[in-house]
Scaffold this motif. Sequence first.
Motif, short mmCIF file in Angstrom:
data_model
loop_
_atom_site.label_atom_id
_atom_site.label_comp_id
_atom_site.label_asym_id
_atom_site.label_seq_id
_atom_site.Cartn_x
_atom_site.Cartn_y
_atom_site.Cartn_z
N TYR A 281 6.60 -5.52 1.66
CA TYR A 281 7.33 -4.54 2.47
C TYR A 281 6.65 -4.46 3.84
CZ TYR A 281 9.53 -0.20 3.96
OH TYR A 281 10.23 0.76 4.66
N ARG A 282 7.47 -4.40 4.90
CA ARG A 282 6.93 -4.40 6.26
C ARG A 282 7.44 -3.24 7.09
NH1 ARG A 282 7.06 -10.57 8.65
NH2 ARG A 282 6.70 -11.71 6.70
N LEU A 283 6.55 -2.68 7.87
CA LEU A 283 6.91 -1.72 8.90
C LEU A 283 6.31 -2.21 10.21
CD1 LEU A 283 6.13 1.67 7.09
CD2 LEU A 283 8.40 0.91 7.84
N GLU B 2 3.30 -11.89 19.58
CA GLU B 2 3.72 -11.66 18.19
C GLU B 2 3.71 -10.17 17.85
OE1 GLU B 2 0.56 -12.92 15.31
OE2 GLU B 2 -0.47 -13.48 17.16
N ASN B 3 4.51 -9.82 16.87
CA ASN B 3 4.55 -8.45 16.37
C ASN B 3 3.36 -8.19 15.45
OD1 ASN B 3 7.11 -7.55 17.53
ND2 ASN B 3 8.06 -9.04 16.15
N ILE B 4 3.08 -6.92 15.24
CA ILE B 4 2.06 -6.48 14.29
C ILE B 4 2.75 -5.63 13.24
CG2 ILE B 4 -0.11 -5.23 14.00
CD1 ILE B 4 -0.73 -5.81 16.93
N TRP B 5 2.37 -5.84 11.98
CA TRP B 5 3.07 -5.20 10.87
C TRP B 5 2.13 -4.40 9.97
CZ3 TRP B 5 8.30 -5.80 11.02
CH2 TRP B 5 8.80 -6.88 11.76
N ILE B 6 2.66 -3.30 9.47
CA ILE B 6 2.05 -2.62 8.33
C ILE B 6 2.68 -3.23 7.09
CG2 ILE B 6 1.69 -0.40 7.18
CD1 ILE B 6 2.37 0.86 9.99
N SER C 133 6.06 4.75 3.50
CA SER C 133 6.53 5.37 4.74
C SER C 133 5.34 5.67 5.64
CB SER C 133 7.27 6.67 4.43
OG SER C 133 6.39 7.64 3.89
N LEU C 134 5.60 5.78 6.93
CA LEU C 134 4.53 6.06 7.89
C LEU C 134 3.85 7.39 7.58
CD1 LEU C 134 6.10 4.95 11.31
CD2 LEU C 134 4.25 3.84 10.05
N GLY C 135 4.61 8.38 7.14
CA GLY C 135 4.06 9.71 6.91
C GLY C 135 3.00 9.76 5.83
N GLU C 136 3.08 8.85 4.85
CA GLU C 136 2.13 8.90 3.75
C GLU C 136 0.92 7.99 3.94
OE1 GLU C 136 3.84 7.40 0.08
OE2 GLU C 136 5.18 6.07 1.19
N LEU C 137 0.84 7.25 5.04
CA LEU C 137 -0.24 6.28 5.22
C LEU C 137 -1.65 6.87 5.11
CD1 LEU C 137 0.66 3.67 7.98
CD2 LEU C 137 0.89 3.53 5.51
N PRO C 138 -1.94 8.04 5.71
CA PRO C 138 -3.31 8.56 5.62
C PRO C 138 -3.80 8.76 4.18
CG PRO C 138 -2.11 9.72 7.33
CD PRO C 138 -1.10 8.89 6.59
N LYS C 139 -2.88 8.97 3.23
CA LYS C 139 -3.29 9.21 1.84
C LYS C 139 -3.30 7.94 1.00
CE LYS C 139 -1.49 13.96 1.86
NZ LYS C 139 -0.55 14.91 1.21
N SER D 200 -1.65 -8.40 -4.08
CA SER D 200 -2.07 -8.04 -5.43
C SER D 200 -1.95 -6.55 -5.70
CB SER D 200 -3.52 -8.50 -5.66
OG SER D 200 -3.62 -9.91 -5.57
N GLY D 201 -1.52 -5.80 -4.69
CA GLY D 201 -1.25 -4.38 -4.89
C GLY D 201 -2.41 -3.44 -4.71
N PHE D 202 -3.47 -3.88 -4.01
CA PHE D 202 -4.65 -3.02 -3.83
C PHE D 202 -4.48 -2.00 -2.72
CE2 PHE D 202 -6.67 -6.58 -6.09
CZ PHE D 202 -7.40 -5.88 -7.03
N GLY D 203 -3.47 -2.15 -1.90
CA GLY D 203 -3.27 -1.21 -0.81
C GLY D 203 -2.44 -1.83 0.29
N TYR D 204 -2.36 -1.13 1.43
CA TYR D 204 -1.62 -1.64 2.58
C TYR D 204 -2.61 -2.15 3.64
CZ TYR D 204 -2.84 2.39 5.49
OH TYR D 204 -3.53 3.31 6.23
N ALA D 205 -2.10 -2.88 4.61
CA ALA D 205 -2.93 -3.38 5.70
C ALA D 205 -2.09 -3.50 6.97
CB ALA D 205 -3.55 -4.73 5.35
#
Length: 287
Positions: free
Chosen positions: A244-246, A162-166, A173-179, A225-230
């Motif tokens: 939204y998926r990456l 299976e794939n893994i998703w952000i 975007s990937l560039g903003e993930l650390p923040k 619920s909009g608390f962040g990404y995973a």
Amino acid sequence: MDEKDWLLLQTLYDKQNLTKTAEALFVSQPSLSYRIQQMEKEFGITIMHRGRRGVEFTPQGEHLAKYAQEMLQRLQQTKEFLLSMENKISGTLKIGTASSLARYKLPGLLKQFHGRYPDVEFKVTSNRSSELINSVYKQDVHIGFIRGDYSWPEEKHLIMTENIWIVSKKEISLGELPKLPRIIYKTDWSLEHVFDNWWKETYSAPPTIAMEVDHMETCKEMVSSGFGYAIIPDIVLNESEDMYRLQLRTKHGEPILRKSWMIYRKESLHISLIKAFVDFIKELKLM
């Protein structure tokens, strides 16, 4: 000692409590204590000491409890072998599985198998993949369904990739993930290792952990619920969810995949029930 004594000792050793053992075996506590005293007289040892928090086995009692576990296991194997000699697919299939597979994949599989072999019963336990390997090796379970690439010296069969998703409630975007706030969850070390390696390969700054939860399912709800990404494997997601998926990829653009395996002992295939289930799983393609 007989089968009832073996079961008594194994249950008491597992629960470390007389009251809970008596309840599990549907006997009175005085009857349980009496039988323990009789075994102590038979072997001339003290099996365990009682305390406020339960019981504590002596070294001799612990050895006897392990002997009881071995004898119960041998007896079960003998019963299974005798059943298999009749060429009839019946008995109890003991399965150990990762919790996500138990929730999303196993019920459908067992329903199909039971439709084919209605005389089969199931005993299913969930655990971390690293623990399941030990359970299959010790033959506490017949079949193990594990997730991730673990070392296993015996038979294994790939059942799912299976794939893994952000995932996020809104576009990111990937560039903003650390923040951005990240939600993490408790999982086995193999998946954590995949996440950590990908992050170190991609970013020089650590992630911003906003929340830690106990399960992937809870994590997904927090994302909704909009608390962040995973970062979540495909098994937990479905197409109808508004997120939204990456796709998680290496720096060379290759998808990072999560594999699931069926593991078992080769010697167990002489049991017709186990062989029938292994052959059944090999016929399927889950994902």
